[in-house]
Design a protein around this motif. Structure first.
Motif, PDB file in Angstrom:
ATOM      1  N   UNK A  22       0.808  -1.216   0.000  1.00 52.84           N
ATOM      2  CA  UNK A  22       0.000   0.000   0.000  1.00 52.84           C
ATOM      3  C   UNK A  22       0.845   1.272   0.000  1.00 52.84           C
ATOM      4  N   UNK A  23       2.148   1.108  -0.120  1.00 51.58           N
ATOM      5  CA  UNK A  23       3.083   2.246  -0.162  1.00 51.58           C
ATOM      6  C   UNK A  23       2.880   3.191   1.005  1.00 51.58           C
ATOM      7  N   UNK A  24       2.884   2.619   2.186  1.00 52.17           N
ATOM      8  CA  UNK A  24       2.708   3.392   3.410  1.00 52.17           C
ATOM      9  C   UNK A  24       3.656   2.850   4.473  1.00 52.17           C
ATOM     10  N   UNK A  25       3.655   3.465   5.627  1.00 49.66           N
ATOM     11  CA  UNK A  25       4.526   3.049   6.730  1.00 49.66           C
ATOM     12  C   UNK A  25       3.913   1.876   7.501  1.00 49.66           C
ATOM     13  N   UNK A  26       4.790   1.087   8.114  1.00 49.50           N
ATOM     14  CA  UNK A  26       4.334  -0.018   8.963  1.00 49.50           C
ATOM     15  C   UNK A  26       3.396   0.492  10.051  1.00 49.50           C
ATOM     16  N   UNK A  27       3.727   1.659  10.600  1.00 53.40           N
ATOM     17  CA  UNK A  27       2.924   2.221  11.683  1.00 53.40           C
ATOM     18  C   UNK A  27       1.501   2.542  11.227  1.00 53.40           C
ATOM     19  N   UNK A  28       1.343   2.899   9.960  1.00 54.69           N
ATOM     20  CA  UNK A  28       0.009   3.163   9.425  1.00 54.69           C
ATOM     21  C   UNK A  28      -0.817   1.891   9.407  1.00 54.69           C
ATOM     22  N   UNK A  29      -0.219   0.782   9.016  1.00 56.18           N
ATOM     23  CA  UNK A  29      -0.919  -0.510   9.001  1.00 56.18           C
ATOM     24  C   UNK A  29      -1.312  -0.900  10.424  1.00 56.18           C
ATOM     25  N   UNK A  30      -0.408  -0.688  11.374  1.00 56.71           N
ATOM     26  CA  UNK A  30      -0.735  -1.006  12.776  1.00 56.71           C
ATOM     27  C   UNK A  30      -1.869  -0.112  13.286  1.00 56.71           C
ATOM     28  N   UNK A  31      -1.858   1.161  12.900  1.00 53.25           N
ATOM     29  CA  UNK A  31      -2.935   2.074  13.297  1.00 53.25           C
ATOM     30  C   UNK A  31      -4.264   1.625  12.692  1.00 53.25           C
ATOM     31  N   UNK A  32      -4.246   1.285  11.412  1.00 51.42           N
ATOM     32  CA  UNK A  32      -5.466   0.797  10.766  1.00 51.42           C
ATOM     33  C   UNK A  32      -6.033  -0.385  11.540  1.00 51.42           C
ATOM     34  N   UNK A  33      -5.161  -1.306  11.938  1.00 46.81           N
ATOM     35  CA  UNK A  33      -5.620  -2.488  12.681  1.00 46.81           C
ATOM     36  C   UNK A  33      -6.245  -2.069  14.008  1.00 46.81           C
ATOM     37  N   UNK A  34      -5.624  -1.102  14.676  1.00 49.64           N
ATOM     38  CA  UNK A  34      -6.122  -0.644  15.974  1.00 49.64           C
ATOM     39  C   UNK A  34      -7.519  -0.018  15.849  1.00 49.64           C
ATOM     40  N   UNK A  35      -7.775   0.718  14.772  1.00 53.19           N
ATOM     41  CA  UNK A  35      -9.070   1.392  14.609  1.00 53.19           C
ATOM     42  C   UNK A  35     -10.083   0.550  13.837  1.00 53.19           C
ATOM     43  N   UNK A  36      -9.681  -0.645  13.394  1.00 57.32           N
ATOM     44  CA  UNK A  36     -10.615  -1.534  12.711  1.00 57.32           C
ATOM     45  C   UNK A  36     -10.756  -1.286  11.222  1.00 57.32           C
ATOM     46  N   UNK A  44      -0.609 -14.332  15.180  1.00 54.36           N
ATOM     47  CA  UNK A  44       0.060 -15.613  15.404  1.00 54.36           C
ATOM     48  C   UNK A  44       1.315 -15.302  16.209  1.00 54.36           C
ATOM     49  N   UNK A  45       1.268 -15.636  17.471  1.00 55.74           N
ATOM     50  CA  UNK A  45       2.377 -15.258  18.340  1.00 55.74           C
ATOM     51  C   UNK A  45       2.429 -13.747  18.450  1.00 55.74           C
ATOM     52  N   UNK A  46       3.577 -13.171  18.114  1.00 51.46           N
ATOM     53  CA  UNK A  46       3.723 -11.714  18.170  1.00 51.46           C
ATOM     54  C   UNK A  46       3.508 -11.049  16.823  1.00 51.46           C
ATOM     55  N   UNK A  47       3.272 -11.832  15.797  1.00 48.91           N
ATOM     56  CA  UNK A  47       3.079 -11.294  14.452  1.00 48.91           C
ATOM     57  C   UNK A  47       1.611 -11.247  14.070  1.00 48.91           C
ATOM     58  N   UNK A  48       1.295 -10.305  13.214  1.00 49.40           N
ATOM     59  CA  UNK A  48      -0.029 -10.263  12.613  1.00 49.40           C
ATOM     60  C   UNK A  48       0.149 -10.654  11.152  1.00 49.40           C
ATOM     61  N   UNK A  49      -0.631 -11.630  10.724  1.00 48.92           N
ATOM     62  CA  UNK A  49      -0.576 -12.105   9.346  1.00 48.92           C
ATOM     63  C   UNK A  49      -1.865 -11.723   8.643  1.00 48.92           C
TER      64      UNK A  49
END
Length: 69
Positions: A22-36, A44-49
């Motif tokens: 998506x040509x964005x930062x890792x932190x953006x993907x983590x934020x998206x996950x946090x807000x749904x 899976x363990x400490x990773x999100x797949x």
């Protein structure tokens, strides 16, 4: 269904790969996950797949939304 289709259905992306796609930062993907927002991920363990099927489904939803706008 051919061999390639079967292997793609089982393919998963990690956060870094999804961010690159998506040509964005890792932190953006983590934020998206946090807000749904974004494709559904599985922890899976400490990773999100992210299943490639879910990523493509999310992309299709984005495309459909942009076509109606």
């Amino acid at each position: 269904m051919n061999q390639q289709d079967a292997s793609d259905q089982q393919r998963y992306l990690v956060t870094e790969e999804l961010a690159t796609r998506f040509r964005t930062a890792d932190s953006t993907i983590r934020y998206w996950r946090m807000v749904g927002y974004g494709p559904k991920g599985v922890k899976v363990g400490r990773r999100v797949l992210y299943a490639l099927v879910e990523v493509e489904k999310f992309e299709a939803e984005l495309a459909a939304t942009s076509e109606t706008a």
